[in-house]
Write a protein that holds these residues in place. Structure first.
Motif, mmCIF file in Angstrom:
data_model
loop_
_atom_site.group_PDB
_atom_site.id
_atom_site.type_symbol
_atom_site.label_atom_id
_atom_site.label_comp_id
_atom_site.label_asym_id
_atom_site.label_seq_id
_atom_site.Cartn_x
_atom_site.Cartn_y
_atom_site.Cartn_z
ATOM 1 N N LEU A 1 0.937 -1.297 -0.007
ATOM 2 C CA LEU A 1 0.001 -0.069 0.084
ATOM 3 C C LEU A 1 0.692 1.342 0.050
ATOM 4 N N LEU A 2 2.204 1.224 0.665
ATOM 5 C CA LEU A 2 2.961 2.400 0.748
ATOM 6 C C LEU A 2 3.377 2.698 -0.634
ATOM 7 N N MET A 3 3.819 1.607 -1.078
ATOM 8 C CA MET A 3 4.584 1.485 -2.546
ATOM 9 C C MET A 3 3.495 2.252 -3.432
ATOM 10 N N LEU A 4 2.343 1.767 -3.446
ATOM 11 C CA LEU A 4 1.173 2.175 -4.564
ATOM 12 C C LEU A 4 0.991 3.746 -4.145
ATOM 13 N N GLY A 5 0.949 4.016 -2.802
ATOM 14 C CA GLY A 5 0.615 5.333 -2.435
ATOM 15 C C GLY A 5 1.531 6.473 -2.691
ATOM 16 N N MET A 6 2.900 6.143 -2.528
ATOM 17 C CA MET A 6 3.873 6.969 -2.560
ATOM 18 C C MET A 6 4.925 6.670 -3.896
ATOM 19 N N GLY A 7 4.610 6.013 -4.686
ATOM 20 C CA GLY A 7 5.337 5.806 -5.906
ATOM 21 C C GLY A 7 6.748 4.904 -5.560
ATOM 22 N N CYS A 8 8.030 5.632 -5.874
ATOM 23 C CA CYS A 8 9.309 4.988 -5.655
ATOM 24 C C CYS A 8 10.171 5.350 -4.636
ATOM 25 N N TRP A 9 9.387 6.410 -3.945
ATOM 26 C CA TRP A 9 10.186 7.188 -2.887
ATOM 27 C C TRP A 9 10.690 6.126 -1.813
ATOM 28 N N ALA A 10 12.038 6.254 -1.441
ATOM 29 C CA ALA A 10 12.567 5.169 -0.353
ATOM 30 C C ALA A 10 13.758 5.906 0.104
ATOM 31 N N ARG A 11 14.268 5.855 1.277
ATOM 32 C CA ARG A 11 15.351 6.235 1.843
ATOM 33 C C ARG A 11 16.519 5.472 1.615
ATOM 34 N N GLN A 12 17.504 6.011 1.196
ATOM 35 C CA GLN A 12 18.736 5.462 1.031
ATOM 36 C C GLN A 12 20.089 5.783 1.558
ATOM 37 N N VAL A 13 20.939 4.954 2.084
ATOM 38 C CA VAL A 13 22.140 5.175 2.859
ATOM 39 C C VAL A 13 23.409 4.619 2.028
ATOM 40 N N LEU A 14 24.343 5.761 1.640
ATOM 41 C CA LEU A 14 25.371 5.353 0.624
ATOM 42 C C LEU A 14 26.543 5.408 1.236
ATOM 43 N N VAL A 15 27.429 4.202 1.398
ATOM 44 C CA VAL A 15 28.850 4.200 1.822
ATOM 45 C C VAL A 15 29.635 3.759 0.547
ATOM 46 N N PRO A 16 30.948 3.818 0.609
ATOM 47 C CA PRO A 16 31.897 3.649 -0.459
ATOM 48 C C PRO A 16 31.650 1.822 -0.717
ATOM 49 N N ASN B 1 26.261 9.171 3.066
ATOM 50 C CA ASN B 1 25.433 10.025 3.052
ATOM 51 C C ASN B 1 23.979 9.475 2.858
ATOM 52 N N VAL B 2 23.084 10.145 3.207
ATOM 53 C CA VAL B 2 21.612 9.751 3.014
ATOM 54 C C VAL B 2 20.710 10.633 2.402
ATOM 55 N N THR B 3 19.742 9.851 1.573
ATOM 56 C CA THR B 3 18.990 10.610 0.586
ATOM 57 C C THR B 3 17.603 10.181 0.713
ATOM 58 N N GLU B 4 16.534 10.642 0.057
ATOM 59 C CA GLU B 4 15.105 10.363 -0.010
ATOM 60 C C GLU B 4 14.632 10.172 1.212
ATOM 61 N N TYR B 5 14.944 11.149 2.257
ATOM 62 C CA TYR B 5 14.328 10.871 3.331
ATOM 63 C C TYR B 5 13.391 12.097 3.931
ATOM 64 N N GLU B 6 12.580 11.701 4.748
ATOM 65 C CA GLU B 6 11.650 12.952 5.198
ATOM 66 C C GLU B 6 12.357 13.538 6.577
ATOM 67 N N GLY B 7 11.700 14.509 7.205
ATOM 68 C CA GLY B 7 12.222 15.302 8.337
ATOM 69 C C GLY B 7 12.953 16.090 8.208
ATOM 70 N N PRO B 8 13.807 16.675 9.209
ATOM 71 C CA PRO B 8 14.760 17.903 9.070
ATOM 72 C C PRO B 8 16.055 17.426 8.135
ATOM 73 N N ALA B 9 16.678 18.443 7.596
ATOM 74 C CA ALA B 9 17.780 18.464 6.607
ATOM 75 C C ALA B 9 18.860 18.052 7.398
ATOM 76 N N GLN B 10 18.918 18.079 8.870
ATOM 77 C CA GLN B 10 20.278 17.749 9.341
ATOM 78 C C GLN B 10 20.026 16.373 10.046
#
Length: 613
Positions: free
Chosen positions: A18-33, A50-59
């Motif tokens: 349901l979340l995928m259908l309601g929000m499309g392809c949005w998902a948090r990602q944490v990237l390391v080397p 670094n973290v991308t595609e997150y909700e909440g504060p910028a920090q």
């Protein structure tokens, strides 16, 4: 105890759908080397997260965990941006000392830094980002493996020591002459089992200054991709071929600085850096070591070049040989591949300022040449010893008296055959006195007959008297004329009409009227000038200029004295009958009166001009 890692339960499959259908392809990602990463014990490592595609504060906050190979399921808390008490006990002292820290680059990017890796730091590193999202979706941590390699990089000065004069000290002290080659060797090797590249560079620092990246000036280096590059001050010399760096064998590197300069003095170091390629294709430096090669002193030519002359003040007679010696001294490199020298003599008349004019010199190739005004004389400039040069004038003249100085110049050879002047030195003044010949000349000139008419031949005689002088003295005489305009002498310099040289050869100049001229010796000390077919253009003031000449042993002639006679005025008169030719056309009576008037006027005017002169 360190902080416990929170456990997050994933949502049930229907809710996730349901979340995928309601929000499309949005998902948090944490990237390391991408791993594994290979680093060397004792060196520093930085792992970004670094973290991308997150909700909440910028920090966002970041938490780092380690899973060691011996306990792959146990998460050891390392450091956190949120909780100062997060660190596990084995990391806490290192975190407090600043050896282990997390540094935030921006709100959603942070870097884990370990200053000095230890063998037990090997394992799986996990970067976790506590959720700030309204729903659980995506990844909240990333993992990368770090493998710690033993430190096997070695760097040392290459034996035997650098070229030059080496003192038995450690590190050695090397002295090179300006213009010579400075050669330094370095050994760099590694036995790392992984595929790595070595970068080796040579640097220079000011003596007695602590060595660091800010104080060490790179000279030249071989990069990890085997490219040879020079530091900014040395780039031009590398391009010109004066600076070289090569690899000899498997682990020996040799730097050669050609044409050493004063600014090349200092303490030289060799720095070896080991590089490895990470899985993402980038290259990372995993080890670096540095060693002192030598303390280098450059002995400049300007501080060593010295010139002395001999044998001291000279007093000689005319016609005698004059020999002067010049010695070039100092701790100088021999002439040859790296250095070259030129030596010359200068002379200034007594009391004249400045070093004077060039007499003779030997250039850097040993080729001799004479200065202006000395051509045709028997003068020799030669090298009589390794650093001794001799000037010899076969027959000195009174005009050779003056102050002599020896001038030496030192050159260093750059790339190819290019020479650069590095130093010059002049000797002290050496006085030379040449005794005068003592010749005194006097000349008396006159116009034979006193009066000369147009169309006739004017004969001018010059008698010469001589006092003193050596045997074999010869005389020469020349005749000169100055034109007059309205009774005044012209500002144009006197013109040579003709003369007889000391060898008896006549020399003809330019006669004002353009007619024939003859010059001859009518007695041992009597000269005659004849102007044939005298015209009005020949009017002027003439004088005789005798000179005395001495022939020396080298068969060269030297003028020992000169004089000038008094002025002789030549005025071509008109014949009385010449004044009657034109008036006869208008009648005899008128002609007689007119002729008498003209003749009287000419005679009157001439007498006035004669009195004026």
């Amino acid at each position: 105890m360190g902080a416990l890692r929170p456990t997050l339960l994933p949502p049930s499959p229907p809710l996730l759908l349901l979340l995928m259908l309601g929000m499309g392809c949005w998902a948090r990602q944490v990237l390391v080397p991408e791993g594994p990463l290979y680093r060397v014990a004792g060196t520093a490592v930085s792992i970004s997260c670094n973290v991308t595609e997150y909700e909440g504060p910028a920090q966002q906050n970041f938490e780092w965990f380690l899973y060691r190979p011996e306990a792959p399921d146990t998460a050891l808390s390392i450091v956190s941006t949120k909780d100062a008490q997060f660190s596990y006990a084995i990391f806490k002292p290192r975190v407090l000392a600043g050896e282990v820290q997390v540094q935030r680059l921006q709100g959603d990017v942070a870097v884990l830094k370990i200053a000095r890796l230890q063998a037990q730091d090997a394992g799986i590193y996990e970067c976790h980002t506590p959720s700030t999202d309204t729903r659980y979706l995506g990844s909240y941590s990333g993992k990368v493996e770090l493998r710690v390699l033993p430190d096997v990089l070695q760097v040392s000065a290459a034996p035997p020591g650098p070229r030059g004069r080496q003192a038995p000290t450690s590190p050695p002290r090397v002295t090179v002459h300006e213009g010579q080659e400075l050669a330094l060797g370095c050994l760099a090797r590694t036995s790392t089992q992984k595929h790595t590249h070595l970068a080796v560079s040579f640097g220079r620092s000011v003596p007695e200054v602590p060595v660091g990246r800010a104080t060490l000036q790179e000279v030249v280096g071989i990069r990890s991709d085997l490219a040879v590059e020079a530091g900014a001050p040395y780039a031009e010399r590398l391009a010109a071929g004066e600076l070289r760096l090569g690899k000899e064998g498997s682990d020996r590197y040799r730097m050669v600085v050609g044409g050493a300069q004063a600014g090349d003095a200092g303490t030289y170091h060799c720095t070896a850096a080991e590089w490895i390629q990470d899985p993402d294709g980038s290259w990372a430096q995993i080890a670096e070591k540095r060693t002192v090669l030598a303390h280098v002193d450059v002995q400049t030519l300007s501080s060593q070049l010295a010139v002395t002359v001999g044998p001291g003040e000279r007093r000689i007679g005319p016609g005698e040989p004059l020999e002067l010696l010049c010695n070039v001294s100092g701790a100088l490199p021999p002439a040859g591949r790296h250095a070259a020298y030129s030596v010359g003599w200068e002379m200034a008349p007594a009391g004249a300022p400045g070093p004077g004019r060039l007499v003779a010199q030997l250039d850097t190739e040993g080729v001799g040449s004479l200065g202006p005004g000395y051509e045709g004389r028997h003068i020799a400039m030669e090298k009589v010893a390794s650093r001794t040069y001799r000037l010899r004038l076969e027959a000195a003249r009174p005009g050779d008296a003056g102050t002599y100085r020896c001038l030496a110049k030192a050159y260093v050879r750059g790339s190819g055959t290019r020479l650069r002047e590095a130093a010059s030195a002049r000797s002290r003044p050496l006085p030379v006195h040449v005794r005068e010949e003592g010749v005194v000349l006097e000349a008396v000139a006159w116009l034979a007959g006193g009066t000369v008419y147009r169309g006739e031949t004017a004969s001018l005689l010059c008698n010469i008297s001589v006092r003193g002088g050596p045997p074999g003295l010869r005389l020469a005489a020349s005749w000169w004329v100055e034109r007059s305009e309205d009774g005044e002498l012209s500002s144009v310099p006197a013109q040579l009409v003709g003369g007889v040289g000391q060898d008896g050869v006549a020399e003809l100049g330019v006669r004002p009227g353009g007619g024939p001229v003859s010059v001859e010796l009518v007695g041992p000390r009597s000269h005659r000038l004849r102007l044939h077919s005298l015209g009005p253009e020949d009017e002027g003031v003439y004088h005789c200029a005798p000179s005395a000449w001495v022939q020396h042993a080298d068969y060269s002639w030297y003028q020992a004295g000169s004089a000038r006679s008094g002025p002789v005025t030549v005025y071509p008169y008109m014949h009385a009958l010449d004044t009657l030719f034109v008036p006869l056309l208008v009648g005899t009576a008128v002609a007689l009166v007119t002729g008498a008037t003209v003749l009287g006027t000419i005679t009157c005017c001439f007498m006035k001009r004669l009195r004026k002169r």
